[in-house]
Design a protein around this motif. Structure first.
Motif, mmCIF file in Angstrom:
data_model
loop_
_atom_site.group_PDB
_atom_site.id
_atom_site.type_symbol
_atom_site.label_atom_id
_atom_site.label_comp_id
_atom_site.label_asym_id
_atom_site.label_seq_id
_atom_site.Cartn_x
_atom_site.Cartn_y
_atom_site.Cartn_z
ATOM 1 N N HIS A 122 0.717 -1.276 0.092
ATOM 2 C CA HIS A 122 0.016 0.118 0.149
ATOM 3 C C HIS A 122 0.843 1.373 -0.072
ATOM 4 O O HIS A 122 0.601 2.098 -0.818
ATOM 5 C CB HIS A 122 -0.985 0.050 1.234
ATOM 6 N N THR A 123 2.017 1.301 0.951
ATOM 7 C CA THR A 123 2.677 2.380 0.850
ATOM 8 C C THR A 123 3.408 2.579 -0.459
ATOM 9 O O THR A 123 3.619 3.760 -0.836
ATOM 10 C CB THR A 123 3.652 2.346 2.216
ATOM 11 N N ARG A 125 2.588 1.780 -3.304
ATOM 12 C CA ARG A 125 1.676 1.960 -4.211
ATOM 13 C C ARG A 125 1.337 3.791 -4.213
ATOM 14 O O ARG A 125 1.304 4.517 -5.255
ATOM 15 C CB ARG A 125 0.437 1.423 -4.339
ATOM 16 N N GLU A 126 1.393 4.162 -3.123
ATOM 17 C CA GLU A 126 1.095 5.539 -2.821
ATOM 18 C C GLU A 126 2.121 6.262 -3.052
ATOM 19 O O GLU A 126 2.024 7.370 -3.687
ATOM 20 C CB GLU A 126 0.859 5.539 -1.123
ATOM 21 N N GLN A 130 2.224 9.108 -6.249
ATOM 22 C CA GLN A 130 2.712 10.578 -5.910
ATOM 23 C C GLN A 130 3.560 11.191 -6.907
ATOM 24 O O GLN A 130 3.595 12.214 -7.349
ATOM 25 C CB GLN A 130 3.314 10.861 -4.695
ATOM 26 N N GLY A 134 2.267 5.145 -11.085
ATOM 27 C CA GLY A 134 1.555 4.263 -10.587
ATOM 28 C C GLY A 134 1.193 3.001 -11.745
ATOM 29 O O GLY A 134 0.917 1.977 -11.247
ATOM 30 N N GLN A 160 9.957 8.346 -0.247
ATOM 31 C CA GLN A 160 9.255 7.773 0.906
ATOM 32 C C GLN A 160 9.850 8.228 2.195
ATOM 33 O O GLN A 160 9.407 8.154 3.356
ATOM 34 C CB GLN A 160 9.414 6.309 0.718
#
Length: 507
Positions: A122-123, A125-126, A130, A134, A160
């Motif tokens: 999840h992190t 992909r986030e 950004q 994606g 990140q």
């Protein structure tokens, strides 16, 4: 803008190594939401300055502040903890791991000691989203992606950790035009989010496209800080190489050599749209017997890459190469040697000489390679060749049994030249044959090159010293951003003409 406090402020930085002052009173400011280009030729001090900022090198004098706080990092880990991240030209990630694992490596969310893989994905992909990445599958193995995508993943890792300063060291050196466009889109996204970005590149077009401000270094010293839009390209080149624009018109090329025009007939070598993806392209020229073709351009312009293609050290995947009218596809340097082509590398210590062998052994290496290792050159012939070329090139000391590592740089270069002359090549490619040697040895080598051409040898001559290219060459191929952009007959051409062509502006 000057009233805004810089995110990074390096002031009066000096770094000394035994016998060498690598940086002498250099300053650098990085501002939030700006792309700042660090410019300078080879040896200017760019890498040393980056390493001084990130804790690789200790500074001897000067101060560093990060977000207004004094800092002096002892390790790169300390710099990263201060939210300064570096993405190097060679991607320093783990190719056998997935994209998501690389993005969160060492910072994986855990519960009761176990990695929470759903949260990792999840992190990842986030973060990718950004940066408009994606489309990249977080679960895919890093090595399955191109170098360009791997560099973007390295940038995503920096994001990140919420980096406030991102250092990109030659990030576009192996990318094609579409990949550069994708990278620049990510850089602009980060800039707009307020990240201060330090961009190191030798590609002038890219620097002017992406940077807001630049700092120029020369010989370990600060030349100045400039807004990119306010510094014309010709002036930038002048500041990098140390030539005053007003004095350029007073610099004259040495007297033309009096060899006859030999451009009639079949050329020795013909390159047509020759190139290699991610390396160099648009190489297009003919070279006849007795001609010297100079390759001129700034460091990183593609000069060495061109030489490697001509010699078969790298394989071309674009265009054609013909030797004496026959189309060739060199699969190895040995194929080129068998067709009468020799290549003296710019990196004589790692790609040329074998330090623990004697002068004699180094002299006969190319000849032995062409014969094959099962057909050893008799010792008597080795001795005869050693004596002959030591005298012919004035190699000192005149001792064929001396270890090559104990010779001066100039005499090592002479041995490397002699190695190839022993093979009687028709085409000799010389990449920086006079770099780092004293003026006496340089003069001897320049005279030798001219004499070889007078005797009918074809020569490709590469040098960062533009005056040297002008002095020796019959024609000059101009390299820029790893493309050949022009060819100039060396008939009244001035240093200003060459620099103007490199800068891409009109005289």
């Amino acid at each position: 803008m000057n009233e805004i406090v810089p995110v990074v402020d390096m002031s009066n930085i000096s770094v000394e190594f035994p016998g060498v002052k690598a940086l002498d009173g250099v300053s650098l400011r990085l501002f939030q939401g700006e792309v700042h280009a660090l410019m300078g030729e080879n040896g200017a001090g760019k890498s040393t300055l980056i390493k001084a900022l990130t804790g690789v090198y200790a500074i001897d004098h000067g101060t560093i502040t990060v977000m207004g706080e004094p800092q002096r990092f002892s390790t790169p880990a300390e710099a990263q903890a201060a939210r300064i991240s570096t993405v190097y030209q060679e991607v320093n990630l783990c190719p056998n791991l997935s994209v998501e694992e690389n993005i969160l490596l060492g910072r994986e969310p855990r519960k009761r000691g176990r990695i929470q893989w759903k949260q990792v994905r999840h992190t990842a992909r986030e973060v990718l989203g950004q940066l408009q990445l994606g489309h990249i599958d977080p679960g895919s193995v890093l090595s399955s992606h191109s170098i360009a995508v791997q560099q973007l993943i390295a940038i995503a890792r920096s994001v990140q950790v919420d980096a406030k300063v991102l250092i990109l060291d030659e990030p576009t050196s192996s990318l094609d035009a579409d990949e550069v466009t994708q990278l620049f889109s990510v850089i602009r996204t980060l800039r707009d989010r307020g990240v201060a970005i330090l961009f190191v590149s030798h590609f002038l077009e890219q620097v002017y496209e992406i940077s807001d401000r630049m700092t120029v270094l020369r010989n370990g010293k600060l030349v100045g800080e400039y807004l990119t839009r306010s510094l014309p390209r010709m002036e930038l080149i002048s500041k990098m190489i140390g030539k005053d624009l007003e004095a350029l018109t007073e610099l004259e090329r040495a007297e033309n050599r009096s060899r006859p025009d030999r451009t009639d007939g079949t050329p020795r070598l013909r390159a047509q749209a020759l190139g290699r993806k991610g390396s160099v392209e648009n190489i297009d020229f003919s070279l006849h017997a007795g001609e010297i073709l100079g390759l001129a351009g700034l460091l990183g312009s593609g000069r060495t890459e061109t030489a490697r293609l001509l010699f078969g050290a790298d394989r071309a995947d674009q265009g054609t190469l013909t030797v004496r009218g026959v189309t060739e596809t060199f699969r190895s340097p040995r194929s080129a040697i068998n067709r009468g082509i020799a290549f003296s590398s710019e990196n004589r210590k790692e790609e040329g000489l074998i330090a623990d062998l004697s002068v004699r052994d180094n002299l006969v290496l190319a000849m032995q390679a062409s014969k094959g290792w099962l057909r050893q050159i008799p010792r008597s012939e080795q001795d005869q060749l050693g004596d002959e070329f030591i005298e012919k090139l004035d190699i000192r000391p005149p001792n064929k049994d001396a270890l090559i590592r104990n010779l001066s740089g100039g005499n090592q270069q002479k041995v490397l030249l002699a190695r190839w002359l022993i093979t009687h090549p028709e085409l000799l490619i010389l990449d920086e044959p006079t770099r780092g040697i004293d003026i006496g040895a340089k003069t001897q080598i320049q005279k030798l090159i001219s004499a070889l051409a007078d005797d009918g040898m074809s020569i490709v001559f590469i040098s960062a010293e533009l005056e040297e290219v002008l002095r020796l060459s019959d024609r000059i191929a101009i390299m820029k951003d790893r493309r050949m952009v022009a060819e100039l007959p060396n008939d009244g051409v001035t240093l200003e003409d060459v620099m103007t062509t490199i800068a891409g502006s009109k005289a």
